[in-house]
Design a protein around this motif. Structure first.
Motif, PDB file in Angstrom:
ATOM      1  N   VAL A 150       0.883  -1.231  -0.168  1.00  0.00           N
ATOM      2  CA  VAL A 150       0.087  -0.145   0.122  1.00  0.00           C
ATOM      3  C   VAL A 150       0.773   1.260   0.207  1.00  0.00           C
ATOM      4  CG1 VAL A 150      -1.929   1.101   1.220  1.00  0.00           C
ATOM      5  CG2 VAL A 150      -1.858  -1.173   1.296  1.00  0.00           C
ATOM      6  N   ASP A 151       0.876   2.020  -0.857  1.00  0.00           N
ATOM      7  CA  ASP A 151       1.622   3.283  -1.138  1.00  0.00           C
ATOM      8  C   ASP A 151       0.603   4.472  -1.247  1.00  0.00           C
ATOM      9  OD1 ASP A 151       1.081   2.248  -3.707  1.00  0.00           O
ATOM     10  OD2 ASP A 151       2.197   4.044  -4.615  1.00  0.00           O
ATOM     11  N   VAL A 152       0.855   5.343  -0.560  1.00  0.00           N
ATOM     12  CA  VAL A 152       0.047   6.629  -0.497  1.00  0.00           C
ATOM     13  C   VAL A 152       0.917   7.947  -0.521  1.00  0.00           C
ATOM     14  CG1 VAL A 152      -1.454   7.966   1.209  1.00  0.00           C
ATOM     15  CG2 VAL A 152      -1.304   5.437   1.479  1.00  0.00           C
ATOM     16  N   ILE A 153       0.095   9.005  -1.488  1.00  0.00           N
ATOM     17  CA  ILE A 153       0.585  10.145  -1.664  1.00  0.00           C
ATOM     18  C   ILE A 153      -0.311  11.029  -0.967  1.00  0.00           C
ATOM     19  CG2 ILE A 153       1.089  11.796  -3.406  1.00  0.00           C
ATOM     20  CD1 ILE A 153       1.710   9.512  -5.370  1.00  0.00           C
ATOM     21  N   HIS A 154       0.189  12.006  -0.046  1.00  0.00           N
ATOM     22  CA  HIS A 154      -0.322  13.013   0.860  1.00  0.00           C
ATOM     23  C   HIS A 154      -0.076  14.353   0.140  1.00  0.00           C
ATOM     24  CE1 HIS A 154      -1.092  10.190   4.254  1.00  0.00           C
ATOM     25  NE2 HIS A 154       0.082   9.839   3.607  1.00  0.00           N
ATOM     26  N   SER A 155      -1.199  15.103  -0.454  1.00  0.00           N
ATOM     27  CA  SER A 155      -0.889  16.425  -1.035  1.00  0.00           C
ATOM     28  C   SER A 155      -1.672  17.684  -0.214  1.00  0.00           C
ATOM     29  CB  SER A 155      -1.311  16.168  -2.742  1.00  0.00           C
ATOM     30  OG  SER A 155      -2.606  15.886  -2.582  1.00  0.00           O
ATOM     31  N   ASN A 156      -2.654  17.146   0.493  1.00  0.00           N
ATOM     32  CA  ASN A 156      -3.209  18.027   1.062  1.00  0.00           C
ATOM     33  C   ASN A 156      -3.343  17.798   2.796  1.00  0.00           C
ATOM     34  OD1 ASN A 156      -6.457  19.577   1.554  1.00  0.00           O
ATOM     35  ND2 ASN A 156      -4.695  20.766   1.782  1.00  0.00           N
ATOM     36  N   PRO A 157      -2.405  17.128   3.286  1.00  0.00           N
ATOM     37  CA  PRO A 157      -2.514  16.711   4.627  1.00  0.00           C
ATOM     38  C   PRO A 157      -3.099  17.509   5.685  1.00  0.00           C
ATOM     39  CG  PRO A 157      -0.095  17.299   4.244  1.00  0.00           C
ATOM     40  CD  PRO A 157      -0.933  17.619   3.006  1.00  0.00           C
ATOM     41  N   GLY A 158      -4.066  16.981   6.543  1.00  0.00           N
ATOM     42  CA  GLY A 158      -4.850  17.539   7.670  1.00  0.00           C
ATOM     43  C   GLY A 158      -5.943  18.364   7.438  1.00  0.00           C
ATOM     44  N   VAL A 159      -6.201  18.616   5.809  1.00  0.00           N
ATOM     45  CA  VAL A 159      -7.377  19.266   5.582  1.00  0.00           C
ATOM     46  C   VAL A 159      -8.353  18.193   4.690  1.00  0.00           C
ATOM     47  CG1 VAL A 159      -8.122  21.228   4.338  1.00  0.00           C
ATOM     48  CG2 VAL A 159      -6.032  21.333   5.313  1.00  0.00           C
ATOM     49  N   LEU A 160      -8.438  18.416   3.483  1.00  0.00           N
ATOM     50  CA  LEU A 160      -9.160  17.486   2.838  1.00  0.00           C
ATOM     51  C   LEU A 160      -8.409  16.082   2.750  1.00  0.00           C
ATOM     52  CD1 LEU A 160     -10.224  19.368  -0.269  1.00  0.00           C
ATOM     53  CD2 LEU A 160     -11.446  19.094   2.061  1.00  0.00           C
ATOM     54  N   GLY A 161      -7.406  15.956   2.877  1.00  0.00           N
ATOM     55  CA  GLY A 161      -6.609  14.845   2.914  1.00  0.00           C
ATOM     56  C   GLY A 161      -5.965  14.416   4.324  1.00  0.00           C
ATOM     57  N   LYS A 162      -5.906  13.051   4.557  1.00  0.00           N
ATOM     58  CA  LYS A 162      -5.162  12.497   5.829  1.00  0.00           C
ATOM     59  C   LYS A 162      -3.804  12.820   6.102  1.00  0.00           C
ATOM     60  CE  LYS A 162      -7.015   9.511   8.232  1.00  0.00           C
ATOM     61  NZ  LYS A 162      -7.646   9.735   9.321  1.00  0.00           N
ATOM     62  N   ARG A 163      -3.279  13.155   7.361  1.00  0.00           N
ATOM     63  CA  ARG A 163      -2.070  13.607   7.392  1.00  0.00           C
ATOM     64  C   ARG A 163      -1.055  12.493   7.879  1.00  0.00           C
ATOM     65  NH1 ARG A 163       0.483  18.404   9.303  1.00  0.00           N
ATOM     66  NH2 ARG A 163      -1.639  19.233   9.660  1.00  0.00           N
ATOM     67  N   ASP A 164      -1.828  11.367   8.666  1.00  0.00           N
ATOM     68  CA  ASP A 164      -0.965  10.482   9.176  1.00  0.00           C
ATOM     69  C   ASP A 164      -0.598   9.332   8.344  1.00  0.00           C
ATOM     70  OD1 ASP A 164      -1.103  11.617  11.670  1.00  0.00           O
ATOM     71  OD2 ASP A 164      -2.901  10.527  12.339  1.00  0.00           O
ATOM     72  N   PRO A 165       0.433   8.562   8.541  1.00  0.00           N
ATOM     73  CA  PRO A 165       0.881   7.636   7.561  1.00  0.00           C
ATOM     74  C   PRO A 165      -0.143   6.510   7.599  1.00  0.00           C
ATOM     75  CG  PRO A 165       2.659   8.011   9.012  1.00  0.00           C
ATOM     76  CD  PRO A 165       1.526   9.015   9.648  1.00  0.00           C
ATOM     77  N   MET A 166      -0.441   5.868   6.387  1.00  0.00           N
ATOM     78  CA  MET A 166      -1.441   5.070   6.143  1.00  0.00           C
ATOM     79  C   MET A 166      -1.301   3.655   5.651  1.00  0.00           C
ATOM     80  SD  MET A 166      -4.460   7.788   4.828  1.00  0.00           S
ATOM     81  CE  MET A 166      -5.850   6.510   5.123  1.00  0.00           C
ATOM     82  N   GLY A 167       0.130   3.800   4.964  1.00  0.00           N
ATOM     83  CA  GLY A 167       0.347   2.726   4.078  1.00  0.00           C
ATOM     84  C   GLY A 167       1.772   2.114   4.529  1.00  0.00           C
ATOM     85  N   ASP A 168       2.038   1.015   3.603  1.00  0.00           N
ATOM     86  CA  ASP A 168       3.549   0.580   3.955  1.00  0.00           C
ATOM     87  C   ASP A 168       4.377   1.755   3.648  1.00  0.00           C
ATOM     88  OD1 ASP A 168       3.214  -2.305   4.236  1.00  0.00           O
ATOM     89  OD2 ASP A 168       2.004  -2.070   2.342  1.00  0.00           O
ATOM     90  N   VAL A 169       4.214   2.413   2.652  1.00  0.00           N
ATOM     91  CA  VAL A 169       5.003   3.710   2.520  1.00  0.00           C
ATOM     92  C   VAL A 169       4.216   4.837   2.269  1.00  0.00           C
ATOM     93  CG1 VAL A 169       5.102   3.297   0.133  1.00  0.00           C
ATOM     94  CG2 VAL A 169       7.160   5.085   1.002  1.00  0.00           C
ATOM     95  N   ASP A 170       4.432   6.091   2.966  1.00  0.00           N
ATOM     96  CA  ASP A 170       3.770   7.333   2.679  1.00  0.00           C
ATOM     97  C   ASP A 170       4.591   8.247   2.106  1.00  0.00           C
ATOM     98  OD1 ASP A 170       0.823   7.371   4.320  1.00  0.00           O
ATOM     99  OD2 ASP A 170       2.308   5.781   4.967  1.00  0.00           O
ATOM    100  N   PHE A 171       4.321   8.987   0.889  1.00  0.00           N
ATOM    101  CA  PHE A 171       4.875  10.066   0.477  1.00  0.00           C
ATOM    102  C   PHE A 171       4.594  11.333   0.637  1.00  0.00           C
ATOM    103  CE2 PHE A 171       5.856   6.459  -2.421  1.00  0.00           C
ATOM    104  CZ  PHE A 171       7.207   6.502  -2.362  1.00  0.00           C
ATOM    105  N   TYR A 172       5.368  12.307   1.133  1.00  0.00           N
ATOM    106  CA  TYR A 172       5.023  13.808   1.352  1.00  0.00           C
ATOM    107  C   TYR A 172       5.450  14.639   0.662  1.00  0.00           C
ATOM    108  CZ  TYR A 172       2.822  11.618   5.560  1.00  0.00           C
ATOM    109  OH  TYR A 172       2.283  10.957   6.389  1.00  0.00           O
ATOM    110  N   PRO A 173       5.185  14.781  -0.634  1.00  0.00           N
ATOM    111  CA  PRO A 173       5.686  15.854  -1.582  1.00  0.00           C
ATOM    112  C   PRO A 173       5.349  17.325  -1.210  1.00  0.00           C
ATOM    113  CG  PRO A 173       3.518  15.091  -2.417  1.00  0.00           C
ATOM    114  CD  PRO A 173       4.028  14.149  -1.394  1.00  0.00           C
ATOM    115  N   GLY A 174       6.617  17.841  -0.823  1.00  0.00           N
ATOM    116  CA  GLY A 174       6.509  19.283  -0.358  1.00  0.00           C
ATOM    117  C   GLY A 174       6.249  19.387   1.078  1.00  0.00           C
TER     118      GLY A 174
END
Length: 385
Positions: free
Chosen positions: A262-286
Motif C-alpha cells: 500500500v503506497d500513499v501520496i499525501h498532497s493536502n495533509p490535515g485538511v481534505l486529505g489524511k496527514r498520518d501515515p496509512m500505508g507501507d510507504v507514505d510520500f509527502y511531496p512538499g
C-alpha cells in the motif's frame, strides 16, 4: 529553532490575533512572543525573505483555517457514526454500478457482477495488467478530469487495461452520505473483482483511489481477502480523504494490510486529505504543509496527488519524483536525511517502508527530475488519433 522561522512564527501569530477566526489571543500573549523572538529581529540577515513571508502567510490564511474546519467536520462525522443513528440517504445498489474500460478511443461499460465479460471485449488485452481507479466525492465516470487524464496516461504507457469504477450517484451526494457509502461500495467492488478473477490473475490487478476513492479501494482489498483468501498486490491511495475516516472507528478507511503493498501520496495533509501515515510507504511531496508550492486553495492541493501520479505514468517519467526516507521536509532540505532515494508514483518499489519526503515544482511538470521537452513530446500521447 531557526531564528528566521521564529520571526515568521511571530508574524503568523500577529495575523492570527487580528484575523477574527475566534482564537482568543491577548496582547500579553503577543508581547511574550515578541520577547521570545527578539533576537531574531536584531540582525537584518535573519529577516525572512519575501518568498518565505508569502509561503508562511499563505499556509496560515488558506491552509490553517480549513484544517480547523476539516477537524471539526471529522469530529462531528465520527460522533454521528458512533451513534448508529445516521445512515446514508442513498444506499449503494450493485446492479447500478459498472466497470468502465477505457482505451484511447472507446469507453465500454460492464456491470460489476458481469465483470468477466470484459475478457471478451475487443478493447481488453488479457496479457496486460488491470488498473482500476476509484475517484472521490461529486465525481462521475464520464465527466471527471481525474479519470480522463489517468486514462490518457495509461493508454500512452500501453502496458495496462485501464478501468474506472462507475459508482453511479453513490459518491455524488452530500459528503457525509458519500463517506458512509464507501465501505459498501468497496464490498460491491470486491464482488466485481471476484468475478474478474475468473479471467484475470490477481497478481495483475492494481487498485488506485483518490480521496474517498482511496477508502473504497481499501475496503475492496479487505473484502476480497475475506471472499477469496487472495490479496491484491498493490493499492495506491492518492490523498485519502480525511473527514469521517479514523483508524479504529466505524470508518477506518484505507490501511496498510489492505494489499500486499500500500503506497500513499499525501498532497493536502490535515485538511481534505489524511496527514498520518496509512500505508507501507507514505510520500509527502512538499512536506506536511496543507498547500504544496503552486497551490493557493485546498482543492488544488487535494488534486495534486493524482496529478503527480499521472505524470509518473508516462514513459520516461517514472523517476521524475525521487524521495528520501526522512522525518520532515526541513531535514531533507538541510541534507540531514540519509539513505538512497526512490521514485514516488508508478515505479514505487513494493519493498519500501516508512515516510518519504521530496520537493516538487510549482507548475507542470511537477517532478524535480522532469523534462519539459519530454513532457511536450508526450502532450497528446494516449489520446484518440
Amino acid at each position: 529553532m531557526d531564528q528566521r522561522l521564529n520571526l515568521i512564527g511571530l508574524l503568523q501569530l500577529l495575523l492570527l490575533a487580528t484575523s477574527g477566526n475566534g482564537l482568543e489571543w491577548t496582547v500579553p500573549d503577543v508581547v511574550s512572543s515578541i520577547k521570545n523572538v527578539g533576537s531574531s529581529i536584531i540582525d537584518p540577515k535573519l529577516l525572512p525573505t519575501p518568498q518565505s513571508l508569502l509561503e508562511g502567510s499563505k499556509q496560515l490564511l488558506v491552509g490553517l483555517p480549513f484544517e480547523y474546519v476539516s477537524s471539526s467536520i471529522n469530529y462531528i462525522c465520527s460522533q454521528a457514526l458512533s451513534s448508529n443513528k445516521i445512515k446514508s440517504k442513498f444506499t449503494p445498489d450493485i446492479t447500478k454500478m459498472n466497470f468502465q474500460l477505457r482505451t484511447a478511443c472507446v469507453r465500454t461499460s460492464f456491470p460489476l457482477l458481469e465483470a468477466e465479460k470484459m475478457w471478451n471485449s475487443p478493447s481488453f488485452d488479457p496479457t496486460k495488467r488491470v488498473v482500476i481507479l476509484a475517484t472521490g466525492w461529486t465525481t462521475q465516470v464520464n465527466d471527471t478530469e481525474t479519470i480522463d487524464k489517468m486514462a490518457q496516461a495509461y493508454n500512452c504507457r500501453g502496458d495496462s487495461n485501464f478501468v474506472a469504477l462507475d459508482a453511479a450517484s453513490f459518491v455524488d451526494t452530500l459528503y457525509s452520505w458519500s463517506a458512509f457509502n464507501t465501505d459498501e461500495i468497496g464490498l460491491h467492488l470486491a464482488h466485481g473483482l471476484v468475478k474478474l478473477l475468473d479471467v484475470v490473475s490477481v497478481d495483475k490487478i492494481h487498485l488506485i483511489g483518490h480521496s474517498l476513492g482511496a477508502h473504497i479501494v481499501g475496503a475492496a482489498g479487505r473484502y476480497m481477502q475475506q471472499l477469496t483468501g487472495k490479496m491484491v498486490p498493490r493499492i495506491t491511495g492518492l490523498d485519502p480523504a480525511k473527514p469521517c475516516f479514523n483508524e479504529g472507528e466505524t470508518l477506518s478507511g484505507l490501511l496498510r494490510g489492505d494489499a500486499t503493498f500500500v503506497d500513499v501520496i499525501h498532497s493536502n495533509p490535515g485538511v481534505l486529505g489524511k496527514r498520518d501515515p496509512m500505508g507501507d510507504v507514505d510520500f509527502y511531496p512538499g512536506g506536511l504543509s496543507a498547500l504544496p508550492t503552486g497551490c493557493i486553495t485546498v482543492t488544488c492541493a487535494h488534486a495534486r496527488a493524482w496529478e503527480y501520479f499521472e505524470e509518473s505514468i508516462y514513459p520516461g517519467n517514472e523517476r521524475n519524483f525521487m524521495a528520501i526516507r526522512c522525518s520532515s521536509i526541513q531535514g531533507l532540505r538541510k541534507n540531514k536525511c540519509v539513505g538512497d532515494d526512490y521514485p514516488m508514483g508508478i515505479a514505487a518499489p513494493p519493498s519500501l517502508k516508512g515516510n518519504y519526503f521530496l520537493d516538487i515544482n510549482a507548475a507542470k511538470p511537477y517532478g524535480k527530475l522532469s523534462s519539459s521537452q519530454r513532457s511536450a513530446r508526450l502532450l497528446n500521447c494516449g489520446e484518440c488519433a
